[in-house]
Scaffold this active site. Structure first.
Site, PDB file in Angstrom:
ATOM      1  N   GLU A 124      48.334 -41.924  63.123  1.00 62.83           N
ATOM      2  CA  GLU A 124      48.527 -40.505  62.794  1.00 62.83           C
ATOM      3  C   GLU A 124      47.462 -39.966  61.837  1.00 62.83           C
ATOM      4  O   GLU A 124      47.742 -39.148  60.972  1.00 62.83           O
ATOM      5  CB  GLU A 124      49.934 -40.258  62.229  1.00 62.83           C
ATOM      6  N   HIS A 168      56.071 -42.507  56.112  1.00 68.55           N
ATOM      7  CA  HIS A 168      56.329 -43.849  56.626  1.00 68.55           C
ATOM      8  C   HIS A 168      55.985 -44.872  55.540  1.00 68.55           C
ATOM      9  O   HIS A 168      55.268 -44.555  54.590  1.00 68.55           O
ATOM     10  CB  HIS A 168      55.478 -44.137  57.860  1.00 68.55           C
TER      11      HIS A 168
END
Length: 388
Positions: A49, A237
């Site tokens: 990402e 995350h």
């Protein structure tokens, strides 16, 4: 290679949550990530990402003294989001873009616009060949009603096949990334059964290696929502940090390949489950394609009716007003039809591969001497019980 050969590898993996204009404090987090990676000096840092190539270039310059080798995997409309930074020279790299990755009309999820993929880099370390893979599978938005399950299973199968076909010359295989899978999920079990890989989080020994090497995970830790040095999160995350030890293993201690009857039974069970899931996905894709086809037919009839009304001159103004939305409906239905036809073909291809491998696995299981001996023994015991 020396008999007492050993190699220590420190690995870092993080989904960076780097969506331009949407992710909070993206610039500050990218800066602190660079500081953290420079401070820790891992052998490999694999990131997901990183959607902005500018963020990658910023990290590339910042990490250059510590990580001289780096690569950004490009694909899709906004990119794969995958990149790697290595302390060691990268000998080769390539990538595979997944065939299926969500639906274009699910704009609020956005996965279809990302070129979800798996990236491979090959490193030569002290005479040892390391294949490192980084990937990001489709997100799971609703575990109870997962409309993307078939796509994620298909991606897991493509990933397993890619590793299977590209790791034949590797001494060590390392897979990192955001799989969006729980350890017992079908995609994870399929991946492990087909490739022979082990989960570093659950199993700290016996990683996949060729004959003559033994791999163990010496340390494994994650962040707990905060940067260990600054105290603020690097992402939404958690990062994974592992220390792997690769050492030479004498032939008598080399782990034997897992191709016995029990292992084949597990593989057959997982392949059957994956085949059934893809079959359901294919049926759904065909249903949507058929539905879109009916809408196209109705749209064409509506356009013909509007043309007739406009030519008659009775309600010409109304016909002209309805012309644009009718054309829009027709084009939209056509796009949906084409997409789901393509989806059905992608699922069909993956299902055909699974069916072929399932047949081969069953043949091997039936021909295995151990399974035949077990069957013969069972028949003898059954005969005895009937005689009694």
């Amino acid at each position: 290679m020396k008999p007492n050969f050993s190699l220590r590898l420190r690995i870092f993996n993080l989904n960076c949550w780097g969506i331009p204009y949407l992710s909070k404090h993206r610039g500050d987090r990218v800066k602190r990530l660079g500081d953290f990676l420079n401070m820790e000096s891992f052998d490999l840092a694999l990131l997901e990402e990183v959607w902005s190539e500018q963020d990658f270039q910023y990290l590339r310059q910042k990490l250059l003294p510590t990580y001289p080798a780096a690569h950004y995997f490009r694909s899709g409309v906004i990119g794969s989001g995958l990149c790697v930074f290595s302390k060691h020279p990268i000998q080769e790299f390539t990538q595979h873009v997944y065939t299926l990755n969500g639906y274009p009309y699910m704009i609020h999820h956005g996965d279809w616009f990302c070129g979800k993929a798996v990236g491979l880099l090959v490193l030569h370390l002290s005479g040892l060949v390391l294949n490192a893979y980084v990937t990001h599978l489709h997100a799971e938005y609703n575990r109870q009603k997962d409309i993307y399950l078939a796509h994620r299973v298909a991606q897991a199968w493509e990933l397993a096949q890619f590793i299977h076909h590209t790791s034949k010359k590797a001494d060590v295989v390392l897979l990192c990334g955001d799989l969006n899978l729980h350890p017992k999920d079908l995609g994870c079990r399929l991946l492990k059964e087909w490739t022979g890989l082990h989960d570093a989080y659950l199993e700290t020994r016996d990683f996949k290696a060729v004959s003559g090497f033994y791999i163990s995970c010496k340390t494994l830790r994650t962040t707990t929502g905060r940067d260990p040095h600054s105290g603020t999160p690097l992402s939404d995350h958690e990062a994974l940090m592992a220390t792997l030890c690769v050492r030479h293993s004498p032939p008598q201690h080399t782990p034997s390949p897992t191709h016995g009857p029990a292992e084949r039974s597990q593989l057959i069970s997982v392949l059957k489950e994956a085949w059934a899931e893809l079959d359901l996905g294919m049926a759904q894709a065909r249903w949507w394609g058929t539905f879109a086809g009916y809408v196209i037919g109705l749209g064409l009839l509506l356009l013909a009716l509007l043309c007739a009304l406009a030519a008659g001159g009775g309600v010409r103004e109304v016909a002209i007003m309805l012309w644009t939305p009718s054309v829009g409906l027709l084009l939209g239905a056509g796009a949906v039809y084409l997409f789901h036809v393509q989806e059905a073909k992608g699922l069909s291809r993956a299902r055909a591969e699974l069916q072929h491998m399932l047949g081969r696995a069953r043949e091997a299981h039936d021909l295995d001497p151990e399974s035949q001996a077990a069957l013969f023994l069972g028949q003898q015991e059954g005969d005895r019980s009937e005689e009694q």
